[in-house]
Design a protein around this motif. Structure first.
Motif, short mmCIF file in Angstrom:
data_model
loop_
_atom_site.label_atom_id
_atom_site.label_comp_id
_atom_site.label_asym_id
_atom_site.label_seq_id
_atom_site.Cartn_x
_atom_site.Cartn_y
_atom_site.Cartn_z
N LYS A 59 0.83 -1.21 0.00
CA LYS A 59 0.00 0.00 0.00
C LYS A 59 0.87 1.26 0.00
CE LYS A 59 -3.96 -2.05 2.42
NZ LYS A 59 -4.80 -2.00 3.65
N ILE A 60 1.95 1.21 0.75
CA ILE A 60 2.86 2.36 0.82
C ILE A 60 3.51 2.58 -0.54
CG2 ILE A 60 4.97 3.24 1.89
CD1 ILE A 60 4.15 1.54 4.40
N ALA A 61 3.97 1.49 -1.17
CA ALA A 61 4.60 1.60 -2.49
C ALA A 61 3.62 2.16 -3.52
CB ALA A 61 5.11 0.23 -2.93
N LYS A 62 2.39 1.70 -3.48
CA LYS A 62 1.39 2.19 -4.45
C LYS A 62 1.09 3.67 -4.23
CE LYS A 62 -0.80 -2.35 -4.87
NZ LYS A 62 -1.98 -3.17 -4.50
N LYS A 63 1.10 4.12 -2.99
CA LYS A 63 0.87 5.54 -2.71
C LYS A 63 2.00 6.37 -3.33
CE LYS A 63 -1.68 7.81 -1.06
NZ LYS A 63 -2.63 8.82 -1.62
N PHE A 64 3.24 5.94 -3.15
CA PHE A 64 4.35 6.67 -3.77
C PHE A 64 4.19 6.70 -5.29
CE2 PHE A 64 6.87 6.01 0.20
CZ PHE A 64 7.28 7.32 0.37
N SER A 65 3.70 5.60 -5.86
CA SER A 65 3.58 5.51 -7.32
C SER A 65 2.61 6.55 -7.89
CB SER A 65 3.12 4.11 -7.72
OG SER A 65 4.13 3.15 -7.43
N GLU A 66 1.76 7.10 -7.05
CA GLU A 66 0.83 8.14 -7.51
C GLU A 66 1.56 9.45 -7.79
OE1 GLU A 66 -2.15 8.61 -4.55
OE2 GLU A 66 -2.85 6.52 -4.67
N LYS A 67 2.76 9.60 -7.27
CA LYS A 67 3.49 10.87 -7.35
C LYS A 67 4.47 10.85 -8.52
CE LYS A 67 1.33 12.06 -3.65
NZ LYS A 67 0.24 13.06 -3.71
N LYS A 68 4.67 12.00 -9.13
CA LYS A 68 5.54 12.11 -10.29
C LYS A 68 6.87 12.79 -9.99
CE LYS A 68 2.20 10.44 -12.82
NZ LYS A 68 2.26 9.02 -13.27
N ASN A 69 6.99 13.43 -8.83
CA ASN A 69 8.13 14.32 -8.59
C ASN A 69 9.26 13.70 -7.77
OD1 ASN A 69 6.39 14.35 -6.36
ND2 ASN A 69 6.99 16.42 -5.77
N PHE A 70 9.50 12.39 -7.95
CA PHE A 70 10.65 11.76 -7.32
C PHE A 70 11.35 10.88 -8.35
CE2 PHE A 70 7.31 8.59 -6.55
CZ PHE A 70 7.95 7.41 -6.92
N GLY A 71 12.63 10.61 -8.09
CA GLY A 71 13.39 9.75 -8.98
C GLY A 71 13.25 8.28 -8.65
N PHE A 72 13.55 7.93 -7.39
CA PHE A 72 13.50 6.54 -6.96
C PHE A 72 12.92 6.46 -5.54
CE2 PHE A 72 17.29 6.95 -9.66
CZ PHE A 72 16.98 6.06 -10.67
N VAL A 73 12.31 5.31 -5.24
CA VAL A 73 11.94 4.98 -3.86
C VAL A 73 12.58 3.65 -3.53
CG1 VAL A 73 10.10 4.36 -2.27
CG2 VAL A 73 9.77 6.25 -3.84
N SER A 74 13.41 3.65 -2.49
CA SER A 74 14.11 2.45 -2.06
C SER A 74 13.51 1.92 -0.77
CB SER A 74 15.60 2.78 -1.84
OG SER A 74 16.25 1.76 -1.12
#
Length: 431
Positions: free
Chosen positions: A242-257
Motif C-alpha cells: 500500500k505504501i509503495a502504491k501511494k508513492f507511485s501516484e506521485k511524479k516528482n521523485f526519482g527513486f523509492v528504495s
C-alpha cells in the motif's frame, strides 16, 4: 590545473559530459589506484582502460577473495606506500554513510589527490540524462551505482518536473520516510537507535498516517531524487504494498528504495501490485551475523522479490560501520551547534519524515520519538492545517536554520566499528 569541482558540477547536471579533460588529468599521475573493486570500481576501471589509462592496482578489503579485477591486481589497502605527489586515488565505494570516514583515512595516509568515483561514474559511465526516464532497473540493478545520494538523479527529476508552486523551488537530493521502530535484529550501532526505544514507543506507523504524510510532503516540495522507506526492519510493516502504491501516484521523485536486512520473512501480499519502475528493494548485508535459518530466509526473500519482477539490489559485506554518537545533551553553546550544522554531511540531505513530522536527521527522529527532548524548531509539523504556500515557507526556514538544538546532542568525530555487531548499549545516558 584541472578544475575538479567544475567537472563534478557538470557530472551532476544531468547533461552529457565531455570527459576528455578528466581522463587527461588522471593520465598525468604515475600511480592510479582505485579504492574499491566491487561493481562501481570494476565499471570505472573498465572505462579507464578503454581510454588507454593504465590503472596501477585496486585497494579492497576483499583482496584475498578477488585477487584481480579487469586484469588489475587487487591488494590490501595501504599495504604498499606510494609517493603522494605522483599518486591519485579514485574512491569507488558507493556507501555514503561511511564515505567521510574512509576519505579521511586516505588523507591520514597522505593521499590528497582523490577523485570521487561515484561522480566520475555518473559523468563517464552512467547513460541516464535529462532526456531519459529514471529507471531503477537501469540504475540500481547493475550494482555499479547506489543512487541513494545521487545529485545527478536529483537534477534529472528536477529538470523533468514543472515549476508550478509558489516561491523558490524546493528540490531535495534525498529524504527518508520512517515507517516503524521495530526490528528483528539488535545492531549495537544502529543509526536509528532502535534498541533504545521504550516498549510504548515501538511499533508500526499506521499506513493511513504514512499515506497522508506522503501526500502532504511530496505536494509541498518540487522534487526529490531518492526516497528511502525505512524502519527498524522495513518489512515488519504489513502494508508495504500500500505504501509503495501511494508513492507511485506521485511524479516528482526519482527513486523509492525499500531497504531491508533480508532476514525477516517477506510475505507475497507485501509485494502485490508493485510495478513502478522507480521502486527498488535494497537488501543490506547482515549475513555475517545471521543464523543458518536467517540465511535461508534471506535466500527465499530474494527469490520471492525476483519472482515479482521488482528491481532489487544485494549489498556486499561492508566490514565497518560508522558508530552514531550518543543522544544525551552535551554542554555546548549555539556557536558549537552552528559549526556542527555547517560542517554536517546530513541536513538537508537526510531529512526524515515520521508520523506527521519532518525531522532534521536520524538523530532528530530518535531524540523526539524516544522522548529525550522535544525541540519544536527542529521539525516541521505536516498536520498543522496551513496552506501549501505557508507550509513551503515554513519548510524553507526550517532547512535554512543556522543550527538545530538536536546538534547539541551530537559531536565531532566518528568512530569506525565492526558492522552489524549485535548487542545493546545505552545511547541516552552519558556514561
Amino acid at each position: 590545473m584541472f578544475n575538479l569541482e567544475e567537472f563534478y558540477k557538470k557530472c551532476k547536471s544531468g547533461e552529457k559530459v565531455d570527459c576528455s579533460g578528466i581522463f587527461e588529468y588522471i593520465k598525468g599521475f604515475k600511480n592510479i589506484i582505485l579504492r574499491g573493486a566491487a561493481g562501481q570500481g570494476k565499471a570505472v576501471g573498465k572505462r579507464l582502460l578503454e581510454e588507454g589509462i593504465n590503472v596501477t592496482l585496486y585497494w579492497d578489503q576483499r583482496y584475498e577473495e578477488l585477487q584481480s579485477v579487469n586484469g588489475i591486481v587487487v591488494e590490501k589497502p595501504f599495504e604498499k606506500k606510494f609517493d603522494s605527489e605522483d599518486t591519485i586515488v579514485i574512491y569507488c565505494i558507493p556507501n555514503h554513510v561511511i564515505m567521510p570516514e574512509l576519505m579521511e583515512e586516505l588523507k591520514k595516509e597522505n593521499y590528497n589527490n582523490i577523485i570521487r568515483g561515484d561522480i566520475l561514474y555518473s559523468g563517464s559511465v552512467c547513460e541516464l540524462s535529462n532526456d531519459t526516464k529514471l529507471s531503477a532497473q537501469k540504475c540500481w540493478a547493475s550494482g555499479e551505482c547506489r543512487s541513494v545520494i545521487c545529485e545527478k538523479a536529483q537534477n534529472i527529476i528536477k529538470n523533468q518536473t514543472s515549476y508550478d508552486k509558489s516561491g523558490d523551488r524546493i528540490d531535495l537530493t534525498y529524504c527518508c520516510f520512517i515507517i516503524n521502530s521495530i526490528c528483528n535484529l539488535t545492531c549495537k550501532h544502529c543509526v536509528q537507535f532502535i534498541n533504545n526505544y521504550p516498549l510504548h514507543a515501538r511499533g508500526n506507523v499506521p499506513v493511513e498516517t504514512i499515506c497522508r504524510d506522503i501526500d502532504i510532503f511530496l505536494d509541498m516540495i518540487d522534487s526529490v531524487g531518492t526516497i528511502s522507506v525505512m524502519g527498524g526492519e522495513t518489512f515488519m510493516h504489513p502494508d508495504i504494498a500500500k505504501i509503495a502504491k501511494k508513492f507511485s501516484e506521485k511524479k516528482n521523485f526519482g527513486f523509492v528504495s525499500f531497504p531491508t536486512n533480508g532476514l525477516y520473512p517477506i510475505k507475497p501480499e507485501q509485494l502485490e501490485g508493485i510495478t513502478d519502475p522507480r521502486i527498488v528493494i535494497a537488501f543490506g548485508y547482515y549475513l555475517h551475523v545471521a543464523t543458518e535459518e536467517q540465511k535461508e530466509i534471506y535466500r527465499k526473500n530474494v527469490e520471492l522479490v525476483k519472482s515479482y519482477g521488482i528491481t532489487y539490489t544485494e549489498s556486499l559485506h561492508l566490514p565497518s560501520w560508522v558508530a552514531p554518537t550518543g543522544m544525551y545533551k552535551r554542554n555546548v553553546d549555539e556557536q558549537y551547534m552552528t559549526n556542527l550544522k555547517t560542517g554536517c554531511t546530513m541536513p538537508p540531505r537526510n531529512l526524515q519524515v515520521k508520523n506527521g513530522k519532518v525531522h532534521t536527521c536520524d538523530k532528530g527522529v530518535a531524540v523526539y520519538n524516544i522522548g529525550v527532548a522535544d525541540y519544536p524548531s527542529d521539525y516541521v509539523d505536516l498536520t498543522k492545517g496551513v496552506s501549501l504556500d505557508e507550509m513551503r515557507t515554513e519548510f524553507r526556514k526550517f532547512v535554512d536554520r543556522p543550527f538545530y538544538y538536536t546538534c547539541g546532542h551530537c559531536s565531532v568525530g566518528l568512530e569506525k566499528v565492526e558492522s552489524a555487531t549485535q548487542g545493546k548499549i545505552d545511547m541516552i545516558n552519558k556514561i
